[in-house]
Design an enzyme around this catalytic site. Structure first.
Site, PDB file in Angstrom:
ATOM      1  N   HIS A 132       8.302   6.492  -0.891  1.00 36.21           N
ATOM      2  CA  HIS A 132       7.445   7.488  -0.249  1.00 36.21           C
ATOM      3  C   HIS A 132       7.695   7.497   1.248  1.00 36.21           C
ATOM      4  CE1 HIS A 132       4.131   7.807  -3.580  1.00 36.21           C
ATOM      5  NE2 HIS A 132       5.353   8.071  -4.015  1.00 36.21           N
ATOM      6  N   TYR A 169      -5.438   9.624   0.671  1.00 38.68           N
ATOM      7  CA  TYR A 169      -6.636   8.895   1.087  1.00 38.68           C
ATOM      8  C   TYR A 169      -7.650   9.942   1.552  1.00 38.68           C
ATOM      9  CZ  TYR A 169      -3.910   4.506   1.392  1.00 38.68           C
ATOM     10  OH  TYR A 169      -3.136   3.402   1.135  1.00 38.68           O
ATOM     11  N   PRO A 179      -8.374  -3.540   0.399  1.00 39.93           N
ATOM     12  CA  PRO A 179      -7.153  -2.922  -0.123  1.00 39.93           C
ATOM     13  C   PRO A 179      -6.736  -1.630   0.570  1.00 39.93           C
ATOM     14  CG  PRO A 179      -8.993  -2.511  -1.605  1.00 39.93           C
ATOM     15  CD  PRO A 179      -9.499  -3.461  -0.553  1.00 39.93           C
ATOM     16  N   LYS A 205      -2.159  -4.096   2.205  1.00 38.60           N
ATOM     17  CA  LYS A 205      -1.560  -5.207   2.937  1.00 38.60           C
ATOM     18  C   LYS A 205      -1.604  -6.547   2.219  1.00 38.60           C
ATOM     19  CE  LYS A 205      -0.275  -2.692   6.261  1.00 38.60           C
ATOM     20  NZ  LYS A 205       1.136  -2.289   6.195  1.00 38.60           N
ATOM     21  N   TYR A 214       1.462   0.978   8.701  1.00 36.78           N
ATOM     22  CA  TYR A 214       1.431   1.146   7.246  1.00 36.78           C
ATOM     23  C   TYR A 214       2.769   0.735   6.632  1.00 36.78           C
ATOM     24  CZ  TYR A 214      -0.134   3.081   2.784  1.00 36.78           C
ATOM     25  OH  TYR A 214      -0.523   3.227   1.479  1.00 36.78           O
TER      26      TYR A 214
END
Length: 392
Positions: free
Chosen positions: A75, A199, A290, A294, A386
């Site tokens: 991704h 998200y 979560p 990580k 990220y």
């Protein structure tokens, strides 16, 4: 009593413990692994599913990335959403990096297969595991099939999770934060309705659309920490997901739910990851919520630093091992702040917060998301963190 001897005794045969073993094997350092659960239990745990680019690079270095490259979903970004407005953070364009969706179960299976091929010493179903630092050596005592065992080593590493037994050798202080939210997660036999993770912040709470494969979706909704899974029927879950993930011109496809569970959220970091002959790695030393993906990646970073340090020590250089805890915790606190930021950004305040303060906090979160949607530097910061901070 059966006695065994090795250089590094690893407690815990999850991804952290087995990856550390693979790193040591690659550097010619003898090791053995002790795990109190069965092989089947360890393999069956469903957890994280996103690998940072740094984590993939570690697996590549060890020749363990064939499964990732064959079955992982690369991704180049994520979607953030607030009240039906969705925008894309393009990792590749912003920082030239990616992440790979590849379930922890698959990582675990790959590592088990690698150790089977190596003929590694892994004691599963070990009873009453008790590590000790006896000054001149580390000793791990346990039972196997009713017979007592002793594993003698130069060092012992706890990769045995938050409730593991190795922490007692370090007696660290712990810094913690709780959250007034939990995640209800499902696996569903339906192709993902999105190309990359979503998200979403909604007045009803957080929601997330992830995936495990081209035919299996992984989805989450925010629930109260005291919610019971029995209170959430399949229809109620899909209704919540439809509402919270809804966006103009987009449809969430439904499918059979094959698994559902509730995960509590907390942040926790020990004061030290090393003392004497004992060291900690992964969840044994720290826990993250979560939201930032990580947990597994932090474990991979720890064992990469620790594996290299143990190999250097075996070659006569003590400095990397002496500095392991400081270096790993310095990185971990950077990871903690990002996980905390993402969690606060995307979850609504709990019911215990007064109504006027809840409204303020929610509107403030909307303001942050709208700022991020129009700020390249803000998006670069998220993209950099990220996709993964440097391990070395």
């Amino acid at each position: 009593m059966q006695q065994h001897r090795t250089r590094v005794a690893i407690i815990g045969a999850g991804p952290a413990g087995l990856l550390l073993g693979a790193l040591l094997a690659d550097r010619g350092v003898p090791f053995a692994v002790v795990e109190h659960r069965s092989r089947e239990h360890v393999l069956g745990r469903v957890r994280a599913g996103v690998l940072e680019q740094s984590s993939v690079e570690v697996l590549e270095r060890l020749g363990l990335a064939d499964g990732v490259h064959a079955n992982g979903l690369v991704h180049g970004g994520v979607h953030l959403q607030h009240e039906g407005e969705r925008f894309h953070i393009d990792f590749e364009e912003l920082v030239g990096r990616t992440v790979t969706v590849y379930g922890q179960q698959r990582v675990q299976a790959d590592l088990m297969a690698a150790h089977d091929a190596l003929g590694s010493t892994v004691f599963y179903d070990a009873a009453d595991v008790a590590p000790a630092d006896e000054g001149g050596e580390a000793v791990v005592r346990f039972g196997l099939g009713g017979e007592p065992q002793e594993l003698h080593a130069d060092f012992v590493v706890g990769a045995d999770g938050f409730h593991g037994v190795t922490r007692s050798l370090l007696a660290p202080t712990v810094a913690e934060r709780g959250y007034d939210a939990a995640w209800l997660g499902i696996l569903a036999d339906v192709a993902p309705s999105t190309d990359e993770l979503i998200y979403a912040l909604h007045p009803d709470g957080f929601a997330m659309h992830s995936m495990r494969s081209p035919s299996v979706s992984r989805l989450y909704v925010q629930v109260a920490p005291d919610e019971r899974i029995e209170e959430w029927s399949d229809d109620r879950i899909w209704d919540a997901l439809d509402t919270r993930l809804g966006a103009p011109g987009w449809t969430l496809e439904h499918g059979a739910i094959t698994e559902k569970s509730i995960t509590q959220m907390r942040s926790s970091v020990v004061s030290s990851l090393g003392r004497g002959r004992a060291f900690l790695a992964g969840d044994a030393g720290h826990i993250v919520p979560p939201t930032g993906a990580k947990g597994l990646n932090s474990a991979i970073a720890d064992v990469t630093l620790l594996g290299d340090a143990l190999a250097a020590q075996a070659a006569g250089d003590e400095a990397p091992l002496r500095s392991y805890s400081d270096r790993a915790l310095d990185r971990q606190w950077k990871v903690q702040q990002f996980s905390e930021y993402m969690t606060d950004l995307l979850h609504v305040p709990g019911p215990a917060v007064p109504a006027d303060e809840r409204e303020f906090r929610y509107r403030s979160r909307l303001g942050r998301l709208r700022y991020v949607s129009g700020s390249r530097p803000a998006q670069q910061s998220i993209a950099e963190q990220y996709t993964g901070l440097a391990i070395r």
